[in-house]
Design a protein around this motif. Structure first.
Motif, short mmCIF file in Angstrom:
data_model
loop_
_atom_site.label_atom_id
_atom_site.label_comp_id
_atom_site.label_asym_id
_atom_site.label_seq_id
_atom_site.Cartn_x
_atom_site.Cartn_y
_atom_site.Cartn_z
N THR A 42 0.92 -1.17 -0.02
CA THR A 42 -0.11 -0.12 0.04
C THR A 42 0.89 1.27 -0.08
O THR A 42 0.50 2.37 -0.70
CB THR A 42 -0.98 0.12 1.25
N LEU A 43 2.10 1.45 0.82
CA LEU A 43 2.84 2.26 0.66
C LEU A 43 3.66 2.63 -0.76
O LEU A 43 3.71 3.83 -0.91
CB LEU A 43 4.01 2.08 1.76
N ALA A 44 3.80 1.50 -1.28
CA ALA A 44 4.62 1.61 -2.58
C ALA A 44 3.55 2.14 -3.85
O ALA A 44 3.93 2.79 -4.66
CB ALA A 44 5.13 0.21 -3.08
N ALA A 45 2.22 1.77 -3.41
CA ALA A 45 1.12 2.25 -4.25
C ALA A 45 0.78 3.88 -4.11
O ALA A 45 -0.02 4.34 -5.00
CB ALA A 45 -0.06 1.55 -4.31
N LEU A 275 28.26 5.55 3.43
CA LEU A 275 27.60 4.29 3.34
C LEU A 275 27.48 4.17 1.61
O LEU A 275 27.09 5.24 1.07
CB LEU A 275 25.99 4.39 3.91
N PRO A 276 27.36 2.77 1.24
CA PRO A 276 27.18 2.41 -0.17
C PRO A 276 25.60 2.94 -0.53
O PRO A 276 24.70 2.98 0.52
CB PRO A 276 27.54 1.22 -0.45
N ALA A 277 25.39 3.38 -1.79
CA ALA A 277 23.96 3.40 -2.26
C ALA A 277 22.96 2.25 -1.79
O ALA A 277 23.73 1.17 -2.17
CB ALA A 277 24.00 3.87 -3.70
N VAL A 278 21.91 2.36 -1.72
CA VAL A 278 20.80 1.34 -1.69
C VAL A 278 20.50 1.06 -3.24
O VAL A 278 19.91 1.73 -3.92
CB VAL A 278 19.82 1.66 -0.75
N ASP A 279 20.47 -0.28 -3.46
CA ASP A 279 20.06 -0.50 -5.06
C ASP A 279 18.49 -0.61 -5.03
O ASP A 279 17.95 0.05 -5.97
CB ASP A 279 20.56 -1.86 -5.35
N VAL A 280 17.78 -1.01 -3.97
CA VAL A 280 16.51 -1.13 -4.31
C VAL A 280 15.71 -1.12 -2.63
O VAL A 280 16.39 -1.68 -1.79
CB VAL A 280 15.82 -2.27 -4.89
N GLU A 281 14.49 -0.46 -2.38
CA GLU A 281 13.99 -0.46 -1.24
C GLU A 281 12.90 -1.67 -1.39
O GLU A 281 12.36 -2.10 -2.37
CB GLU A 281 13.20 0.61 -0.81
N ALA A 287 5.82 -4.88 -4.18
CA ALA A 287 4.73 -4.64 -5.12
C ALA A 287 4.91 -4.99 -6.52
O ALA A 287 4.14 -4.94 -7.38
CB ALA A 287 4.77 -2.96 -5.07
N GLY A 288 6.00 -5.72 -6.44
CA GLY A 288 6.12 -6.31 -7.89
C GLY A 288 7.04 -5.45 -8.83
O GLY A 288 7.02 -5.62 -9.98
N VAL A 289 7.34 -4.27 -8.61
CA VAL A 289 7.86 -3.19 -9.51
C VAL A 289 9.47 -3.36 -9.66
O VAL A 289 9.88 -3.16 -10.86
CB VAL A 289 7.85 -1.88 -8.75
N SER A 290 10.34 -3.87 -8.44
CA SER A 290 11.67 -3.96 -8.62
C SER A 290 11.97 -5.53 -8.25
O SER A 290 11.04 -6.15 -7.56
CB SER A 290 12.38 -3.25 -7.89
#
Length: 335
Positions: A42-45, A275-281, A287-290
């Motif tokens: 729901t947050l991702a949407a 800190l290194p970058a985050v590739d994905v949350e 949500a199936g986006v990443s």
């Protein structure tokens, strides 16, 4: 799974749920996982709101307090979570910790419930770790290692088995006899007959593991090094037990929230304080986006920091179950 319902009393009273009220509510691990996952989706949407938390800490550091406001777009409720810990300058036995969640119906504008949030957190966090493991683990993952036997360590394996039922070997690194006994008890309660291996050689155990969940306290000597991990391993940090190298040398980094990781993960910074970058949350992954894992051999580092929308969704679910069972005390606070 939490949904919109008619929980709100129409006389302006507030249902107060104590620690003992919540302890008496039966909820399955699968229900907890589904509720937490829905909150992330729901947050991702873009249907929910999760602003940055506020922090207050005195100059001498003897206490710390947080306030976290959020809105769940499925349940259509607004809630605020507060957290207060006192005695940080003393031993654990002398410390005090209180956390509460207050929920309001954003359709009727009336209060729903106020509750102790400790059980909510003790379930939400290992559920998030289990979701991270499900999304990040290699397809042939068979061995899981949990580091630490505190509150989070005790339910880590049952939740992992809920999302990764194909796990065969269950390893535990811990030093406190009572904690080890509690881990065994929880595993037997949720998955009777499953064997637990207590390990003393952390390097060897980490090298055998496909999934590692580090839940140890701040005073632990455990520190899994990047060089111990074989290709395909996912290392999930909840508390302590992973060395910074597992982050900096990871092939891929995932976090529940990159912003929170940069605030609370400073102990993982390199010599330059970076800190290194985050590739994905995690929310867009669920949500199936990443995708969390994009190649079988990737060593993945996952950072589990709580988002208040998950507390709200799970707290609302507990309020549903409490209302159905007639638990709690109705208080006419605004009369």
């Amino acid at each position: 799974m939490t949904t919109r319902d008619t929980l709100t009393p129409h006389d302006g009273t507030l249902r107060v749920l104590s620690t003992s009220d919540l302890a008496g509510i039966d909820i399955t691990l699968a229900d907890v996982v589904a509720t937490v996952e829905q909150a992330y989706r729901t947050l991702a949407a873009g249907q929910s709101d999760n602003p940055r938390k506020l922090t207050v800490k005195p100059a001498d550091g003897h206490s710390v307090s947080y306030a976290m406001l959020g809105r769940d777009g499925v349940c259509e409720v607004v809630a605020i979570k507060t957290s207060y810990k006192h005695g940080l300058d003393k031993g654990r036995a002398e410390q005090h910790y209180y956390t509460t969640l207050s929920i309001y119906d954003d359709v009727t504008g009336l209060p729903v419930a106020m509750m102790d949030c400790s059980r909510i957190g003790s379930l939400r966090t290992p559920a998030v770790s289990a979701l991270l493991a499900r999304e990040c683990a290699a397809p042939d993952a068979r061995t899981a290692l949990v580091i630490g036997t505190g509150t989070q360590g005790r339910l880590a394996l049952p939740f992992l088995l809920t999302t990764l039922p194909g796990l065969e070997r269950l390893l535990l690194s811990g030093t406190h006899p009572q904690g080890i006994a509690a881990v065994r008890q929880e595993l037997e309660r949720h998955f009777p007959g499953r064997e637990l291996e207590l390990v003393t050689d952390l390097e060897r155990a980490a090298g055998d593991a496909d999934v590692i969940v580090a839940t140890a306290g701040g005073h632990t000597d455990a520190a899994v090094q990047a060089g111990w991990l074989r290709p395909g391993t996912v290392a999930i940090l909840v508390g302590h037990g992973l060395a910074p190298s597992t982050l900096h040398r990871a092939d891929r980094v995932i976090a529940t929230s990159e912003a929170q990781m940069r605030v609370t993960g400073t102990d993982l910074a390199d010599g330059r304080g970076a800190l290194p970058a985050v590739d994905v949350e995690l929310p867009p992954v669920l949500a199936g986006v990443s995708k969390a894992r994009t190649a079988p051999g990737q060593r993945i580092f996952a950072y589990n920091s709580g988002l208040v929308v998950t507390d709200i969704a799970l707290g609302h679910r507990f309020a549903q179950l409490a209302a159905a069972q007639g638990l709690g005390t109705e208080v006419a606070l605004w009369r």
